[in-house]
Design an enzyme around this catalytic site. Structure first.
Site: not given
Ligand code: F6R
Length: 600
Positions: A2, A28, A74, A100, A473, A496
């Site tokens: 937000c 945001r 958001w 927010n 990443e 594995h």
């Protein structure tokens, strides 16, 4: 998570200042957006969807006012529809609030307000705030007192801004969620983040938790919880507005990938004397060498922490990397530990909570962050800035590379006096890093490789040692912006279990740099993968014979083994970008994600 913008003193330009700020803050959150103009009357407009939808609505029906607030959301409480969009108002539409964070006691406040006759229009926790202000306006003398009385009732984390009918001020308060003032001669601004008003001023005042602000044109005042004035220093920001535009690139992410050579140069500037073999970090002059280090971080920054722990260990400082969200339940830091948070934004709630937890257990703390004045930077005992410049794309790219570089500098700095080692080769490799990155960016085959593998069923990324965090990443970036299934693993782990998923329809990106046993073992794993028919893309400096077993090669220049992973990572960033672009994904604003995650 937000974004908030506010301004007072811009007269008839207020609406354009607010919409410009919202566009600057869209990274945001981008579920819905809205503005409220105030001064005389309060006028609110809001829309579900991206800011463009709001801008279109404003073309035919714009509110007027001499000051205002805006919000891009958001969603945390309630779906991203128009009712839940901010600003929220009281029952008469004379108070408008943007927020927010999270109001933890919103349910009990809602029950109380409902009992007093309020009919709520949204599912949000925020709506209790304008309604509380409405209630207190009846009891209190001034709008400022009503605002303060309402805030007193809230539990939780918040950055809040409000406009109130008939009052020429923007009211604001901060608790556990960032809020910064922008100061200019004629006007004052308010933002959850500096880019909100960076086009108008580079003079800022950071609010601390519990502080209230009142913006009245060029006049502004900050007060504490009891209403006493607080002396605040005005600081200069060295980011400029150019850095927050796309500058001719299709996406911020691509621009920020391309900016990496410059970002790293900035991060190292004045800090390395490669001939003397010395690193200088002025902000850490009073930090003693710690006996051991714990890194805490989330997401991409956690991958930097994994890398950092290896670097520290190799240079003689035992180090652990811990997920910030798991920190409270992890074993406590040993005595004489330095707890280092790695956070590009400096505002990630999980990371702040881990830091506070470490502080409460008596640990000395440091933060490695890109944002000067961020909460983490201010709350820690020591702050080290990565200096990558503003990063707008939600997917972290240049800030990750800057974190890895800064971790190398910090490790060298802290181990300078330990003797018996010569850092010059490593520092020379760091000095050459921007040039090496440039050659990768110029020559990368990422677009071709993306075209070749864009329709696969899933993607694996493997690496060992320093290349393990790069594999993790690589996969995170890939799934974040392409929305395709991707998994990163330590190369030895594939057999594995996950090998069961490897088929001719699942390309495996194998990161192999350097030579020796570690690299050879990964080559062995690649042979196992090839035997299962999966296409292999080797990201390599060709110091092993991995290219013989690969279907495609992405090359990186030969360099120091600790620096090579930074180069390999950029190749993977480019592959992610090109696959996402080929698939037509929303690259800068991936679905469900936001740049700065200020809730736990
Ligand atoms: C991924 C990404 C996130 C962040 C994470 C922590 O591209 O950007 O995983 O790394 O949310 O954010 P910071 O570093 O701001 O604490």
């Amino acid at each position: 998570m937000c974004g908030i913008i506010g301004c007072a003193g811009r007269g008839s330009d207020t609406l354009s200042v607010l919409t410009h700020g919202l566009n600057q803050l869209e990274y945001r959150g981008y579920d819905s957006a809205g503005v409220a103009l105030g001064g005389h009357r309060v006028g609110v407009r809001k829309r579900a969807g991206e800011i463009e939808a709001l801008e279109q609505a404003l073309q035919t029906d714009a509110p007027t006012g001499s000051l205002g607030i805006g919000h891009t959301r958001w969603s945390t409480h309630g779906p991203p529809n128009q009712d839940n969009a901010h600003p929220h108002t009281d029952s008469t539409g004379s108070v408008a609030v943007v927020h927010n964070g999270i109001i933890e006691n919103h349910q009990s406040l809602r029950d109380e307000l409902k009992a007093a006759g309020h009919e709520f229009r949204s599912d949000t926790d925020t709506e209790v705030i304008p309604r509380l202000i409405e209630e207190y306006r009846v009891e209190e003398h001034t709008a400022a007192e009503a605002f303060r009385a309402a805030i007193d009732r809230l539990d939780g984390s918040y950055a809040i801004a409000a406009v109130i009918e008939g009052v020429s001020a923007v009211f604001a308060v901060r608790n556990d969620s960032p809020l910064v003032l922008g100061i200019d001669t004629e006007a004052t601004y308010l933002g959850s983040d500096v880019p909100a008003f960076l086009g108008y001023t580079d003079q800022v005042v950071y609010l601390d938790d519990g502080e209230f602000a009142e913006l009245r044109g060029s006049a502004w005042e900050v007060t504490d919880g009891s209403g006493h004035p607080v002396e605040k220093s005005v600081e200069s920001i060295d980011w400029d507005i150019e850095q927050t535009t796309k500058g001719g690139y299709d996406h911020y992410m691509l621009k920020e990938i391309y900016e990496q050579p410059t970002a790293l140069r900035q991060g190292m500037s004045g800090r390395i004397d490669e001939l003397a073999g010395r690193v200088t970090l002025d902000s850490l002059a009073d930090l003693n060498r710690p006996d051991r280090v714990q890194f805490v971080a989330c997401g991409t920054s956690y991958h930097a922490a994994l890398y950092g722990a290896r670097v520290f260990h190799e240079l003689g400082i035992p180090a652990q990397s811990l997920l910030a969200s798991e920190y409270a339940t992890s074993p406590p830091p040993a005595d004489d530990s330095l707890v280092i948070s790695i956070t590009q934004s400096g505002e990630t709630a999980d990371t702040l909570s881990a830091l506070r937890n470490a502080q409460s257990r008596g640990a000395q703390t440091m933060t490695i962050t890109n944002v000067v004045g961020s909460t983490a930077a201010r709350e820690c005992d020591h702050a080290l800035h990565t200096r990558a410049g503003p990063e707008i794309g939600v997917a972290a790219t240049k800030t990750f590379s800057s974190q890895l570089t800064t971790l190398n500098l910090l490790a060298e700095y802290l181990t300078e006096d330990t003797g018996g080692r010569d850092p010059r080769e490593r520092l020379l490799a760091l000095r050459d890093l921007p040039g090496d990155l440039l050659s990768i960016i110029d020559d990368s085959r990422a677009a071709d490789i993306a075209e070749r593998f864009r329709d696969a069923a899933g993607y694996f990324f493997i690496g060992r040692g320093y290349n393990h965090p790069v594999a993790l990443e690589g996969a995170l970036k890939f799934k974040e912006i392409s929305y395709e299934y991707a998994e990163g693993l330590a190369a030895g782990e594939l057999k594995h279990g996950t090998l069961a998923l490897v088929t001719e329809d699942t390309p495996v990106f194998a990161v192999v740099t350097g030579d020796g046993e570690t690299a050879d073992k990964t080559v062995g794993n690649v042979k196992e993968i090839q035997a299962r028919g999966a296409p292999v893309v080797a990201v390599t400096d060709r110091q092993t014979d991995i290219a013989r077993y690969a279907d495609a090669v992405m090359e990186v220049p030969e360099t120091h083994p600790r620096v090579a992973p930074l180069l390999a990572n950029v190749q993977l960033q480019l592959v992610s970008y090109h696959v996402a672009n080929a698939l037509g994904r929303s690259i800068d604003k991936p679905r469900n994600l936001a740049k700065s995650v200020t809730v736990e």
